[in-house]
Design a protein around this motif. Sequence first.
Motif, PDB file in Angstrom:
ATOM      1  N   SER A   1       1.598  -5.594   4.497  1.00 41.30           N
ATOM      2  CA  SER A   1       0.684  -6.121   5.508  1.00 41.30           C
ATOM      3  C   SER A   1       1.366  -7.059   6.484  1.00 41.30           C
TER       4      SER A   1
ATOM      5  N   ASP B   1      -3.581   5.899  -0.925  1.00 40.62           N
ATOM      6  CA  ASP B   1      -4.866   5.198  -0.997  1.00 40.62           C
ATOM      7  C   ASP B   1      -4.843   4.037  -1.994  1.00 40.62           C
ATOM      8  N   LYS B   2      -3.657   3.731  -2.535  1.00 46.12           N
ATOM      9  CA  LYS B   2      -3.528   2.626  -3.501  1.00 46.12           C
ATOM     10  C   LYS B   2      -3.049   1.369  -2.788  1.00 46.12           C
ATOM     11  N   LYS B   3      -3.707   0.255  -3.099  1.00 47.46           N
ATOM     12  CA  LYS B   3      -3.409  -1.014  -2.431  1.00 47.46           C
ATOM     13  C   LYS B   3      -3.464  -2.152  -3.458  1.00 47.46           C
TER      14      LYS B   3
ATOM     15  N   GLN C   1       0.835  -1.206   0.000  1.00 49.57           N
ATOM     16  CA  GLN C   1       0.000   0.000   0.000  1.00 49.57           C
ATOM     17  C   GLN C   1       0.864   1.248   0.000  1.00 49.57           C
ATOM     18  N   THR C   2       0.437   2.230  -0.791  1.00 48.57           N
ATOM     19  CA  THR C   2       1.026   3.552  -0.747  1.00 48.57           C
ATOM     20  C   THR C   2      -0.107   4.561  -0.919  1.00 48.57           C
TER      21      THR C   2
END
Length: 355
Positions: A149, A97-99, A94-95
């Motif tokens: 994660s 709001d992109k996952k 994740q970076t």
Amino acid sequence: MFLAWNELKKNKLRFVLIIGVLMLVAYLVFFLSGLANGLASLNREAVDKWDASAIVLTEESDKSLLQSTMSIDEMDAIQAGETAVIGQINAIAQTGDKKANVSIFGIEKDEFIMPDIIEGEEFSAANEVVAADALKEEGFGLGDKLTLSSTDETLTIVGFTAEARFNAAPVLYGDLATFRRIKFGDAAEANGDQINGIIVRSNSLSNLAGNEELEVIESETFIENLPGYTEQSLTLNFMIYFLFIISSVIVAIFLYVLTVQKISMFGVMKAQGIPSGYLARSVIAQTFILAAVGVIVGFILTLLSGAFLPSAIPVAFDILTMIIYGFVLIVVAILGAVFSVLTIVKIDPLKAIGG
């Protein structure tokens, strides 16, 4: 052919409807074949990129790279032309709001599985990674910091490589030290010799592994054992095969109905001395024209559709496969016309004209 062509011109609407049905069947077959190829590519891109003969995993891993764990020292006993070590772990990157779900490969830069860079540069420091271009399409870019994660480690994208997805997940390539920190955390130093597999290029795979606890798996066999790969391919292929059967049944029904409607006309023609063979060839020629036009239109529509599909849809059209499927569709359509031919052969001229 003369009789077939003249009847096609006389009853345009009737035969346009038949062509329309055949075109839709062809379109569906071509699209499903493209979908099957696209989904297969999602699973195997990274493995194909290795251009390897086989992969060595532990025997108890059940041919799963993720479940295999061995020491890097095992590579010393592998008798192959070229070898490359690999570690693998899955994570969610994740970076902002992109996952995305990703597969992280730990590799050595100087070995043959190091991917070609299409943008940016190779990884050269701790926690630097080269990412699959599929992530770029999802909005990730050079310099992005990725949180994972499964660990507190943060990765930095320094480059992109083309066509690198493994089991449908984009791949992040980093060095083995980065892989071990992600997988083992504080115990990374204690597990400093751990890898998941050894990838080999060799002309002979017999007696390749010196340890009985290791298993040499050919690349294609390894791919076929990826989770869901074989089941997915079989499902889509069975759908295509059933469509071939459906196509032949549709053509058989349409032509049989048309033949029954023309029994009296065929009876008159046979009474005039026109042989059954000529009439049968006319029906076969008519079927060939209908099927060929339907398949060609379906082929063109499929390619046009593919040009406008969003990249999120995993479709990859293989022209040779489509041509083969198109030929098969025409053949099964002609086979479906056999029932009409049998009906024509059995026509009694006197009964047909009411004698």
